[in-house]
Design a protein around this motif. Structure first.
Motif, PDB file in Angstrom:
ATOM      1  N   LEU B  15       3.211  10.076   0.710  1.00 37.42           N
ATOM      2  CA  LEU B  15       2.678  11.069   1.631  1.00 37.42           C
ATOM      3  C   LEU B  15       3.103  12.440   1.145  1.00 37.42           C
ATOM      4  O   LEU B  15       4.199  12.610   0.646  1.00 37.42           O
ATOM      5  CB  LEU B  15       3.255  10.843   3.032  1.00 37.42           C
ATOM      6  CG  LEU B  15       2.997   9.476   3.652  1.00 37.42           C
ATOM      7  CD1 LEU B  15       4.003   9.203   4.761  1.00 37.42           C
ATOM      8  CD2 LEU B  15       1.585   9.413   4.197  1.00 37.42           C
ATOM      9  N   ILE B  24       6.125   6.126  -1.204  1.00 34.93           N
ATOM     10  CA  ILE B  24       6.133   4.795  -0.591  1.00 34.93           C
ATOM     11  C   ILE B  24       6.087   3.743  -1.699  1.00 34.93           C
ATOM     12  O   ILE B  24       6.836   2.781  -1.691  1.00 34.93           O
ATOM     13  CB  ILE B  24       4.936   4.635   0.370  1.00 34.93           C
ATOM     14  CG1 ILE B  24       5.088   5.605   1.550  1.00 34.93           C
ATOM     15  CG2 ILE B  24       4.846   3.208   0.872  1.00 34.93           C
ATOM     16  CD1 ILE B  24       3.913   5.642   2.483  1.00 34.93           C
ATOM     17  N   GLU B  43       6.789  -8.738   0.851  1.00 33.40           N
ATOM     18  CA  GLU B  43       6.686  -8.636   2.299  1.00 33.40           C
ATOM     19  C   GLU B  43       5.673  -7.584   2.721  1.00 33.40           C
ATOM     20  O   GLU B  43       5.325  -6.689   1.950  1.00 33.40           O
ATOM     21  CB  GLU B  43       8.055  -8.231   2.870  1.00 33.40           C
ATOM     22  CG  GLU B  43       8.794  -9.374   3.509  1.00 33.40           C
ATOM     23  CD  GLU B  43      10.269  -9.047   3.652  1.00 33.40           C
ATOM     24  OE1 GLU B  43      10.828  -9.346   4.696  1.00 33.40           O
ATOM     25  OE2 GLU B  43      10.847  -8.490   2.694  1.00 33.40           O
ATOM     26  N   SER B  44       5.290  -7.654   3.971  1.00 34.21           N
ATOM     27  CA  SER B  44       4.402  -6.658   4.544  1.00 34.21           C
ATOM     28  C   SER B  44       5.055  -5.278   4.437  1.00 34.21           C
ATOM     29  O   SER B  44       6.248  -5.125   4.719  1.00 34.21           O
ATOM     30  CB  SER B  44       4.179  -7.010   6.017  1.00 34.21           C
ATOM     31  OG  SER B  44       3.049  -6.356   6.479  1.00 34.21           O
ATOM     32  N   GLY B  45       4.287  -4.316   3.973  1.00 32.91           N
ATOM     33  CA  GLY B  45       4.816  -2.957   3.862  1.00 32.91           C
ATOM     34  C   GLY B  45       5.487  -2.661   2.537  1.00 32.91           C
ATOM     35  O   GLY B  45       6.027  -1.569   2.346  1.00 32.91           O
ATOM     36  N   GLY B  47       4.062  -2.195  -0.226  1.00 33.18           N
ATOM     37  CA  GLY B  47       3.249  -1.280  -1.037  1.00 33.18           C
ATOM     38  C   GLY B  47       2.224  -1.944  -1.928  1.00 33.18           C
ATOM     39  O   GLY B  47       1.679  -1.308  -2.829  1.00 33.18           O
ATOM     40  N   LYS B  48       1.932  -3.207  -1.667  1.00 28.25           N
ATOM     41  CA  LYS B  48       0.960  -3.920  -2.502  1.00 28.25           C
ATOM     42  C   LYS B  48      -0.427  -3.288  -2.400  1.00 28.25           C
ATOM     43  O   LYS B  48      -1.071  -2.985  -3.410  1.00 28.25           O
ATOM     44  CB  LYS B  48       0.892  -5.403  -2.071  1.00 28.25           C
ATOM     45  CG  LYS B  48       2.238  -6.107  -2.061  1.00 28.25           C
ATOM     46  CD  LYS B  48       2.119  -7.570  -1.690  1.00 28.25           C
ATOM     47  CE  LYS B  48       1.643  -7.832  -0.277  1.00 28.25           C
ATOM     48  NZ  LYS B  48       2.593  -7.408   0.775  1.00 28.25           N
ATOM     49  N   THR B  49      -0.857  -3.097  -1.160  1.00 24.96           N
ATOM     50  CA  THR B  49      -2.201  -2.561  -0.966  1.00 24.96           C
ATOM     51  C   THR B  49      -2.322  -1.146  -1.531  1.00 24.96           C
ATOM     52  O   THR B  49      -3.305  -0.816  -2.206  1.00 24.96           O
ATOM     53  CB  THR B  49      -2.561  -2.581   0.535  1.00 24.96           C
ATOM     54  OG1 THR B  49      -2.571  -3.932   0.975  1.00 24.96           O
ATOM     55  CG2 THR B  49      -3.917  -1.964   0.780  1.00 24.96           C
ATOM     56  N   LEU B  50      -1.317  -0.321  -1.283  1.00 22.68           N
ATOM     57  CA  LEU B  50      -1.389   1.059  -1.791  1.00 22.68           C
ATOM     58  C   LEU B  50      -1.465   1.064  -3.315  1.00 22.68           C
ATOM     59  O   LEU B  50      -2.209   1.851  -3.908  1.00 22.68           O
ATOM     60  CB  LEU B  50      -0.188   1.876  -1.311  1.00 22.68           C
ATOM     61  CG  LEU B  50      -0.088   2.112   0.206  1.00 22.68           C
ATOM     62  CD1 LEU B  50       1.029   3.091   0.524  1.00 22.68           C
ATOM     63  CD2 LEU B  50      -1.404   2.604   0.769  1.00 22.68           C
ATOM     64  N   PRO B  60      -6.410   6.358   1.088  1.00 24.51           N
ATOM     65  CA  PRO B  60      -6.816   7.235   2.182  1.00 24.51           C
ATOM     66  C   PRO B  60      -6.143   8.604   2.023  1.00 24.51           C
ATOM     67  O   PRO B  60      -4.964   8.749   2.285  1.00 24.51           O
ATOM     68  CB  PRO B  60      -6.303   6.505   3.441  1.00 24.51           C
ATOM     69  CG  PRO B  60      -5.238   5.591   2.973  1.00 24.51           C
ATOM     70  CD  PRO B  60      -5.548   5.254   1.550  1.00 24.51           C
ATOM     71  N   GLN B  99      -8.355  -6.031   1.760  1.00 22.01           N
ATOM     72  CA  GLN B  99      -7.687  -6.669   2.878  1.00 22.01           C
ATOM     73  C   GLN B  99      -8.483  -6.286   4.137  1.00 22.01           C
ATOM     74  O   GLN B  99      -9.116  -5.239   4.160  1.00 22.01           O
ATOM     75  CB  GLN B  99      -6.262  -6.110   2.956  1.00 22.01           C
ATOM     76  CG  GLN B  99      -5.313  -6.966   3.735  1.00 22.01           C
ATOM     77  CD  GLN B  99      -3.879  -6.444   3.630  1.00 22.01           C
ATOM     78  OE1 GLN B  99      -3.642  -5.386   3.062  1.00 22.01           O
ATOM     79  NE2 GLN B  99      -2.948  -7.184   4.175  1.00 22.01           N
ATOM     80  N   GLU B 181      -5.263 -10.130  -0.639  1.00 14.40           N
ATOM     81  CA  GLU B 181      -5.215 -11.216   0.337  1.00 14.40           C
ATOM     82  C   GLU B 181      -6.630 -11.687   0.688  1.00 14.40           C
ATOM     83  O   GLU B 181      -7.038 -11.616   1.845  1.00 14.40           O
ATOM     84  CB  GLU B 181      -4.504 -10.744   1.605  1.00 14.40           C
ATOM     85  CG  GLU B 181      -3.257  -9.959   1.263  1.00 14.40           C
ATOM     86  CD  GLU B 181      -2.057 -10.317   2.109  1.00 14.40           C
ATOM     87  OE1 GLU B 181      -2.157 -11.282   2.875  1.00 14.40           O
ATOM     88  OE2 GLU B 181      -1.037  -9.642   1.964  1.00 14.40           O
ATOM     89  N   HIS B 214       0.300 -13.560   0.224  1.00 11.18           N
ATOM     90  CA  HIS B 214       1.562 -13.963   0.842  1.00 11.18           C
ATOM     91  C   HIS B 214       1.855 -15.422   0.526  1.00 11.18           C
ATOM     92  O   HIS B 214       2.933 -15.921   0.800  1.00 11.18           O
ATOM     93  CB  HIS B 214       1.447 -13.834   2.372  1.00 11.18           C
ATOM     94  CG  HIS B 214       1.748 -12.466   2.866  1.00 11.18           C
ATOM     95  ND1 HIS B 214       0.875 -11.734   3.621  1.00 11.18           N
ATOM     96  CD2 HIS B 214       2.836 -11.683   2.701  1.00 11.18           C
ATOM     97  CE1 HIS B 214       1.406 -10.564   3.909  1.00 11.18           C
ATOM     98  NE2 HIS B 214       2.592 -10.504   3.352  1.00 11.18           N
TER      99      HIS B 214
HETATM  100  N1  LIG Z   1      -2.702   5.619   5.818  1.00  7.05           N
HETATM  101  C1  LIG Z   1      -1.370   5.542   5.795  1.00  7.05           C
HETATM  102  N2  LIG Z   1      -0.631   6.559   6.253  1.00  7.05           N
HETATM  103  C2  LIG Z   1       0.710   6.488   6.260  1.00  7.05           C
HETATM  104  N3  LIG Z   1       1.402   5.463   5.824  1.00  7.05           N
HETATM  105  C3  LIG Z   1       0.745   4.413   5.344  1.00  7.05           C
HETATM  106  C4  LIG Z   1      -0.680   4.403   5.312  1.00  7.05           C
HETATM  107  N4  LIG Z   1      -1.071   3.225   4.792  1.00  7.05           N
HETATM  108  C5  LIG Z   1       0.052   2.538   4.527  1.00  7.05           C
HETATM  109  N5  LIG Z   1       1.154   3.246   4.847  1.00  7.05           N
HETATM  110  C6  LIG Z   1       2.535   2.820   4.690  1.00  7.05           C
HETATM  111  O1  LIG Z   1       2.743   2.399   3.384  1.00  7.05           O
HETATM  112  C7  LIG Z   1       3.557   1.239   3.342  1.00  7.05           C
HETATM  113  C8  LIG Z   1       2.989   0.238   2.397  1.00  7.05           C
HETATM  114  O2  LIG Z   1       1.726  -0.164   2.854  1.00  7.05           O
HETATM  115  P1  LIG Z   1       0.854  -1.271   2.119  1.00  7.05           P
HETATM  116  O3  LIG Z   1      -0.397  -1.371   2.927  1.00  7.05           O
HETATM  117  O4  LIG Z   1       0.710  -0.953   0.701  1.00  7.05           O
HETATM  118  O5  LIG Z   1       1.727  -2.577   2.301  1.00  7.05           O
HETATM  119  P2  LIG Z   1       1.359  -4.062   1.861  1.00  7.05           P
HETATM  120  O6  LIG Z   1       2.384  -4.487   0.891  1.00  7.05           O
HETATM  121  O7  LIG Z   1      -0.047  -4.156   1.415  1.00  7.05           O
HETATM  122  O8  LIG Z   1       1.576  -4.845   3.221  1.00  7.05           O
HETATM  123  P3  LIG Z   1       0.715  -6.041   3.838  1.00  7.05           P
HETATM  124  O9  LIG Z   1       1.258  -7.299   3.255  1.00  7.05           O
HETATM  125  O10 LIG Z   1       0.994  -5.928   5.300  1.00  7.05           O
HETATM  126  O11 LIG Z   1      -0.692  -5.797   3.504  1.00  7.05           O
HETATM  127  C9  LIG Z   1       3.645   0.717   4.760  1.00  7.05           C
HETATM  128  O12 LIG Z   1       4.976   0.829   5.183  1.00  7.05           O
HETATM  129  C10 LIG Z   1       2.784   1.613   5.580  1.00  7.05           C
HETATM  130  O13 LIG Z   1       3.467   2.007   6.748  1.00  7.05           O
END
Ligand SMILES: Nc1ncnc2c1ncn2[C@@H]1O[C@H](COP(=O)(O)OP(=O)(O)OP(=O)(O)O)[C@@H](O)[C@H]1O
Ligand code: SF4
Ligand SMILES: [Mg+2]
Lengths: 318, 326
Positions: B15, B24, B43-45, B47-50, B60, B99, B181, B214
């Protein structure tokens, strides 16, 4: 697909009927009747028989429900009554005024939607950049300056620079002289379109900014499609419901605005007819014009309702 | 050195508020060879999706953006590519299954149209696109592709939409498939079918796969190599077989221990791992796993471990696995 349409049309007719009743009742609640109101002190000079004859001619001697249904009946036959001040059939007066207002309304809506959607889209695609600032500035202007101010300024400007002075005598119909007619209607329409455009601009901008952040917009961008396809097929299409809704609301305001603008620009439309008939206590005309405004509003809103089902498949199954 | 298709180098995503930045994803390094299948778990959060969205530059933004690092795709840095160039890459060379498929289709357009759109964007004719669309929908096990094509998204179930999304990505025959996923809404048989399909496509093309999941069961069956993410970093990068036999990071060992029906010997040692992953914006400079790690030593509190070679694997842990594995 067909049944909901029928249902909507039925509800539109019901609403129209309700409006008829309300307008009728309100005018009946006024003290005296149309005849005594129009004759004023002269009413005292007439004999009972004369008064009754006049009452019968205007149909005000009957019982209230009888009056209502005979009024309804004659209206369905295109007979809107006779103007008390000009003694002309109301349908003639309305028939010559309505096209002018319709043209004004359509042109202001088109201008307003073009301005609103145009600046709204540009703003949403370049948020907080100069393109957006221009649009936002225009919106503040359009929302905060009332149409009588814009209209007056515009007309003063036109008069001093182009020596153009509007007059109802010089007004020509769209089919008599389209070019001159469009020139005459353009500036009043532009005046009205500022407010409409501003509201639609804000709605468009907000809707598109929100839609841009939705997951399906990301999917669309992830396909690598052209910017144009992305913007119109995905962003705009999804903003359309909000834009249509706002256009409907603006159409409601437009009817009020037309009264003012027609007066300023001396357009012989329904709005001016309404003003003169109110000053003259010409109830048959007031009544008909009110009904026409209400009917216009109801018809447009029904069209908007129907358009939702065309735009959004999720509203169709219901 | 073998040929590399995708190479993330020190990718930082976070951010930005004015001059302040909060990362992140904190320096992810990840290589994918042509035809290789790489699993990404965490785990969830974590940062995989980012990380995946950054590859296609679909973060985004605002508020998120790529703050640092390179995204080399076939040698070209996508992190600095023009929007025009990205449009050529997206959907054609790299395709993604997102996802949350239920919200990933435009609610106002026919499903078939949206799949075909991806093909037409890259030069397919309408007729070609329609044929390919139908084949792709059939391939992912949708029994009545004609009906699916004529449906709107709200008329389909989650599982069907998910398959539509997979079909859409595969239809373009990308060089890299990123799947975030992609099988969560599918039952086991259909999931198997999708995995078979991906494996099948790979025998004839050199499509590489990045599969975020997962489900370590899927990982075991589908991928050659696993990348484990924790708190915005890669903590272990290992060949699949190696990862299951000899985890090199305590967090990986904990993940394996949580699998039902495993008889891993280190299970008892790790069963007590509870707690939550740290907030990636509030790290203290030590190993981010330390608050939950039963093997932490003094050094772990002061220095964050880089990815260190551990046999065939690499792991971000100061301790050799031999010293803590029973
Ligand atoms: N649009 C956003 N604005 C602010 N923070 C974000 C945004 N999208 C994701 N995050 C933060 O970035 C971190 C990583 O998110 P990400 O979606 O990459 O996790 P993930 O590993 O894909 O989790 P999951 O298994 O739940 O999909 C999370 O802690 C989330 O709070
Ligand atoms: S570095 Fe230390 S705290 Fe981090 S996982 Fe390894 S042993 Fe545990
Ligand atoms: Mg995710």
């Amino acid at each position: 697909m067909l049944l909901p349409l029928v249902r909507r049309l039925a509800s539109m007719l019901t609403t129209l009927f309700g409006v008829l009743v309300v307008v009728f009742v309100i005018l009946r609640l006024l003290p005296g009747n149309a005849v005594t109101a129009s004759l004023g002190v002269n009413a005292g000079l007439l004999s009972r028989a004369q008064l009754q004859a006049i009452d019968k001619f205007y149909g005000v001697g009957e019982s209230i429900p009888q009056q209502f249904f005979s009024w309804l009946w004659s209206m369905l036959h295109g007979n809107l009554g006779v103007s008390l001040s000009s003694r002309e059939p109301v349908s003639t007066l309305v028939g010559s005024a309505l096209p002018v207002t319709l043209e004004l309304a359509v042109m202001s809506m088109i201008l307003g939607i073009l301005i609103g959607v145009g600046f709204g889209m540009i703003g949403a695609l370049h948020p907080d950049r100069w393109q957006d600032d221009v649009g936002q500035g225009l919106a503040v202007f359009g929302l905060s300056v009332p149409s009588f101010v814009i209209g007056t300024v515009l007309i003063t400007y036109l008069a001093s620079i182009f020596h153009y002075f509007p007059s109802s005598l010089g007004f020509v119909g769209l089919f008599t002289n389209p070019w001159l007619n469009l020139q005459q209607v353009f500036f009043p329409a532009l005046t009205l379109s500022f407010g409409i455009g501003a509201a639609i601009m804000r709605t468009t901008r907000a809707a598109v900014l929100e839609i841009k952040n939705l997951n399906f917009s990301r999917t669309a961008r992830g396909k690598g499609m052209s910017q144009i396809a992305y913007v119109w097929r995905h962003l705009f299409l999804n903003a359309l419901v909000a834009i249509t809704t706002m256009s409907g609301i603006q159409f409601g305001y437009l009817l009020g605005g037309a009264v003012i603008v027609e007066d300023i620009f001396v357009l012989p439309g329904i709005g001016r007819l309404l003003i003169t008939s109110i000053t003259d206590r010409d109830f048959p005309v007031v009544q008909s014009v009110t009904l026409i405004f209400a009917a216009g509003f109801i018809v447009v809103n029904t069209l908007i309702d129907i358009s939702y089902t065309i735009i959004d498949p999720r509203t169709r199954s219901r | 050195m073998t040929e590399i298709l995708l190479s993330l180098r020190g990718l930082v995503v976070g951010l930005r508020h004015g001059h302040d930045v909060s990362p992140i994803v904190r320096g992810v390094n990840l290589d994918v060879a042509p035809g290789e299948r790489v699993g990404v778990v965490g785990e969830s959060g974590s940062g995989k999706t980012l990380t995946m969205l950054s590859v296609l530059r679909l973060l985004p933004s605002p508020p998120l953006e790529i703050l640092d690092g390179e995204i080399l795709f076939a040698g070209e840095n996508l992190a600095s590519a023009s929007e025009r160039r990205l449009r050529e890459v997206r959907g054609a060379e790299i395709a993604m299954v997102y996802q949350d498929p239920m919200t990933s289709l435009n609610p106002l357009l026919h499903v078939g149209y949206q799949v075909a759109e991806a093909l037409k964007a890259h030069g397919a004719s309408t007729i070609q696109a329609r044929e390919t669309t139908r084949d792709a929908l059939r391939q992912v096990g949708l029994s009545d592709p004609e009906r699916v094509e004529r449906s709107y998204p709200h008329e389909l179930s989650g599982g069907m939409i998910q398959r539509v999304m997979i079909a859409m990505a595969l239809a373009a025959s990308p060089r890299l498939l990123i799947a975030d996923e992609p099988t969560t809404a599918l039952d086991v048989t259909i999931q198997q079918q999708i995995l078979d399909l991906v494996l099948d496509i790979q025998t004839t093309t050199s499509m590489a796969v990045l599969w975020v999941t997962h489900d370590l069961g899927v990982v075991a069956r589908l991928v050659d190599r696993v990348v484990v993410m924790y708190a915005g970093r890669v903590v272990e990068d290992a060949p699949t077989r190696e990862l299951f036999r000899h985890p090199s990071h305590p967090y990986t060992a904990a993940l394996l221990a949580s699998l039902p029906g495993t008889q891993h010997s280190h299970r008892s040692l790790l069963h007590q791992i509870g707690g939550n992953p740290p907030d990636p914006t509030r790290l203290d400079g030590g190993c981010p796993f330390r608050p939950r790690c039963p093997f932490a030593i003094d050094q772990c509190a002061h220095e964050e471990p880089p990815l260190l070679p551990r046999g065939e694997s690499r792991a971000a842990c100061w301790r050799e696995p031999d010293s803590w594995l029973p």
